[in-house]
Design an enzyme around this catalytic site. Structure first.
Site, mmCIF file in Angstrom:
data_model
loop_
_atom_site.group_PDB
_atom_site.id
_atom_site.type_symbol
_atom_site.label_atom_id
_atom_site.label_comp_id
_atom_site.label_asym_id
_atom_site.label_seq_id
_atom_site.Cartn_x
_atom_site.Cartn_y
_atom_site.Cartn_z
ATOM 1 C CE LYS A 111 -3.102 2.389 3.217
ATOM 2 N NZ LYS A 111 -2.081 3.333 3.711
ATOM 3 C CE LYS B 288 5.195 0.789 -2.224
ATOM 4 N NZ LYS B 288 4.303 1.583 -1.330
ATOM 5 C CE LYS C 70 6.801 9.226 -2.889
ATOM 6 N NZ LYS C 70 6.131 8.001 -3.315
ATOM 7 C CG ASP D 285 -3.206 -1.861 -4.612
ATOM 8 O OD1 ASP D 285 -2.660 -2.899 -5.022
ATOM 9 O OD2 ASP D 285 -4.334 -1.835 -4.110
#
Length: 274
Positions: free
Chosen positions: A14, A19, A45, A132
């Site tokens: 998510k 991550k 980004k 996701d």
């Protein structure tokens, strides 16, 4: 363009679940175990590797645009940067908002790495993939990975996203070698809901990183947990050991998981409250 020789992992989860923090610390853990590591950030980004390089490095798509997409004019030093403990860092970047496809960018990045023979001297490749899986483009790293890892917290939204990601990985595994490797519990004091869901659908928790303030502060300081100064009762050493143990476990090889993702309505009932 297939990646051969190196062990390849794709990290999903998510948005905002950690991550990039997980990927960067895991990359350093691999390097601490003596492996040559390449981390590829797949978020427009381009902040996947900034705790490794201490800056926002230029993206592959920006560099390609600067040479009018004449890839033959590029050198590895134009888009590959060395980070902490020798981890090599690449930010794929992404197309301008509302245009193009993230999958094209990932494909061009892998193509460049192969053309410059950078993958031949790499033991481990870590793809850090945004949010996701909402389209085939951002599922593109699954075409290159051997194992996919899902980062999740012990809450409904994170587990719901994990279920959707497991569905995407299952679909890709019909045509590619990628298989689910397991789940990394992150930013969670407890793992009861993660474990209950994992048991129900055939997943396995590989590691647990609690919601530690020192991990949060490491990212604010543009550092991995391996660079932070020890503090009493901070949990730093335990976190470092978790990453090292996870890296060793992945190098040794984790069994592929055959998950049985739930339908959206079923997961609402499974995790819902009266």
């Amino acid at each position: 363009m297939q990646i051969e020789g190196a062990k390849v992992f794709a990290v999903y989860g998510k948005g905002g679940i950690g991550k990039s923090t997980t990927s960067s610390n895991l990359s350093v853990a691999f390097s601490k175990l003596g492996k040559r590591v390449l981390q590829i950030g797949c978020d427009p980004k381009h902040d996947s590797t900034f705790t490794l390089t201490k800056c926002l490095v230029p993206t592959v798509i920006d560099i390609l645009e600067s040479v009018n997409f004449h890839a033959e004019e590029l050198r590895p030093s134009d888009y590959v940067y060395e980070g902490y403990n020798g981890v090599m860092c690449v930010e794929a970047g992404g197309p301008p908002a509302g245009t193009g496809c993230g999958g094209y960018v990932v494909g061009q990045t892998v193509k460049l790495l192969k053309q410059h023979h950078l993958l031949e001297d790499t033991d481990v490749v870590v793809f850090d993939v945004l949010g996701d899986v909402v389209c085939g483009g951002f599922a593109a790293p699954l075409q290159h990975a051997e194992r996919a890892l899902i980062v999740t917290a012990n809450d409904f939204d994170s587990i719901f996203a994990m279920n959707r990601i497991a569905t995407a990985i299952k679909a890709k595994s019909k045509h590619y070698k990628v298989r689910l490797g397991g789940v990394i519990a992150n930013r969670s004091r407890n793992t009861d809901e993660i474990d209950r869901f994992a048991e129900a659908v055939g997943l396995k928790r590989l590691a647990h990183l609690p919601d530690l303030d020192i991990i949060r502060r490491s990212r604010l300081k543009k550092s991995t947990v391996f660079e932070m100064e020890p503090e009493p009762d901070s949990g730093l050493e335990a976190a470092q050991q978790q990453y090292l143990q996870l890296a060793q476990q992945l190098l040794d090889g984790v069994e592929p998981l055959e998950a049985r993702p739930m339908a959206d309505r079923d997961i609402f009932d499974f995790l819902g409250f009266n």
